[in-house]
Design a protein around this motif. Structure first.
Motif, short mmCIF file in Angstrom:
data_model
loop_
_atom_site.label_atom_id
_atom_site.label_comp_id
_atom_site.label_asym_id
_atom_site.label_seq_id
_atom_site.Cartn_x
_atom_site.Cartn_y
_atom_site.Cartn_z
N TYR A 36 -49.25 32.29 -10.51
CA TYR A 36 -49.84 31.05 -11.04
C TYR A 36 -51.17 30.69 -10.38
O TYR A 36 -51.88 29.82 -10.87
CB TYR A 36 -48.86 29.90 -10.87
CG TYR A 36 -47.53 30.10 -11.55
CD1 TYR A 36 -47.41 30.89 -12.70
CD2 TYR A 36 -46.37 29.49 -11.05
CE1 TYR A 36 -46.19 31.07 -13.32
CE2 TYR A 36 -45.14 29.67 -11.67
CZ TYR A 36 -45.05 30.45 -12.79
OH TYR A 36 -43.83 30.63 -13.42
N ASP A 56 -53.66 39.56 -11.80
CA ASP A 56 -52.28 39.67 -12.26
C ASP A 56 -52.26 40.53 -13.52
O ASP A 56 -53.29 40.69 -14.19
CB ASP A 56 -51.68 38.29 -12.56
CG ASP A 56 -50.16 38.28 -12.36
OD1 ASP A 56 -49.71 37.90 -11.26
OD2 ASP A 56 -49.44 38.69 -13.29
N ASN A 58 -50.18 39.64 -15.92
CA ASN A 58 -49.81 38.66 -16.95
C ASN A 58 -50.97 37.71 -17.22
O ASN A 58 -51.22 36.76 -16.47
CB ASN A 58 -48.58 37.86 -16.50
CG ASN A 58 -47.36 38.74 -16.37
OD1 ASN A 58 -47.03 39.49 -17.29
ND2 ASN A 58 -46.69 38.67 -15.23
N GLN A 59 -51.67 37.96 -18.30
CA GLN A 59 -52.82 37.13 -18.63
C GLN A 59 -52.43 35.69 -18.98
O GLN A 59 -53.27 34.80 -18.91
CB GLN A 59 -53.60 37.75 -19.79
CG GLN A 59 -54.37 38.99 -19.39
CD GLN A 59 -55.19 39.55 -20.53
OE1 GLN A 59 -54.66 40.25 -21.38
NE2 GLN A 59 -56.47 39.26 -20.56
N GLU A 60 -51.16 35.47 -19.31
CA GLU A 60 -50.74 34.11 -19.61
C GLU A 60 -50.81 33.19 -18.39
O GLU A 60 -50.74 31.97 -18.52
CB GLU A 60 -49.33 34.08 -20.22
CG GLU A 60 -48.25 34.65 -19.33
CD GLU A 60 -47.92 36.10 -19.64
OE1 GLU A 60 -46.76 36.48 -19.45
OE2 GLU A 60 -48.83 36.85 -20.06
N TYR A 61 -50.95 33.78 -17.19
CA TYR A 61 -51.09 32.98 -15.97
C TYR A 61 -52.55 32.63 -15.68
O TYR A 61 -52.83 31.83 -14.78
CB TYR A 61 -50.53 33.72 -14.76
CG TYR A 61 -49.05 34.05 -14.82
CD1 TYR A 61 -48.17 33.30 -15.59
CD2 TYR A 61 -48.54 35.11 -14.08
CE1 TYR A 61 -46.82 33.61 -15.65
CE2 TYR A 61 -47.18 35.43 -14.12
CZ TYR A 61 -46.33 34.68 -14.90
OH TYR A 61 -45.00 34.98 -14.94
N ASP A 63 -54.90 30.86 -17.16
CA ASP A 63 -55.32 29.45 -17.29
C ASP A 63 -54.86 28.66 -16.07
O ASP A 63 -55.60 27.79 -15.58
CB ASP A 63 -54.74 28.83 -18.56
CG ASP A 63 -55.48 29.29 -19.82
OD1 ASP A 63 -56.59 29.84 -19.69
OD2 ASP A 63 -54.94 29.10 -20.92
N SER A 64 -53.66 28.94 -15.60
CA SER A 64 -53.17 28.26 -14.40
C SER A 64 -54.02 28.62 -13.19
O SER A 64 -54.39 27.77 -12.38
CB SER A 64 -51.70 28.63 -14.15
OG SER A 64 -51.20 27.98 -12.98
#
Length: 196
Positions: A36, A56, A58-61, A63-64
């Motif tokens: 995160y 990371d 995981n690119q979905e992290y 923005d965090s």
């Protein structure tokens, strides 16, 4: 949108003390599997002369990570980088590679990838640091870590607490050797390896 992990509060301070003791001044640091972004922003703020590169798979992290990075004092936290620990990293050279809670929740290729890439991008005297639980020879493994290892393997047979002697053996293939192991709270350690 900032995401948070409960583990951050308990381990960020002890990890920071090791980083202060080990990192050279104005270090260029790559953090692999930043999640995160809480650790990256905290370390960037507390080590203002360093340059902290979060990453990371995981690119979905991302923005965090960016949201936490905006709160870091100064401009020493870079935008997140897409890195698969087991693959080839788009990085040329850094002073240190830091991995927090990665090895026990990843398959063997991730550990091998970290060692191989660290051996390539670290110059002589560069540091590779792993935080998390390890099984070590001649040191009794805490019952809580044995239970944790069993739960991890139930979730994924390729997961589990790594054996430090095996990590050391493979690290030697890439010019890395064990420098020091720091005992940290909750039966975790900080393993510091140095590039010859």
């Amino acid at each position: 949108m900032k995401l948070s992990s409960g583990h951050f509060e308990s381990n960020a301070g002890p990890i920071l003390e090791v980083l202060k003791a080990e990192l050279p001044a104005a270090a260029e640091v790559l953090e692999v599997a930043s999640g995160y972004g809480q650790h990256a922003a905290y370390f960037a703020k507390e080590l203002p002369d360093s340059r902290w590169q979060p990453s990371d798979i995981n690119q979905e992290y991302f923005d965090s990570m960016r949201a936490y990075g905006e709160e870091a004092v100064g401009a020493n936290m870079s935008p997140p980088l897409l890195i698969d620990a087991s693959g080839e990293w788009p990085v040329e050279q850094v002073d240190a590679v830091v991995c927090i809670n990665l090895l026990h929740v990843s398959a063997t290729p991730a550990c091998s990838g970290v060692l191989r890439n660290a051996g390539r991008i670290l110059s002589s005297g560069g540091l590779l640091m792993f935080y998390g639980p390890f099984i070590r020879e001649n040191i009794e493994t805490a019952p809580s870590n044995l239970m944790f290892d069993m739960r991890l393997k139930q979730r994924d047979p390729e997961w589990g607490i790594p054996d430090l002697s095996r990590v050391e053996e493979e690290a030697a293939d890439y010019g890395l050797r064990l420098k020091k192991v720091y005992e940290l709270p909750s039966n975790n350690v900080m393993v510091v390896m140095i590039k010859d």
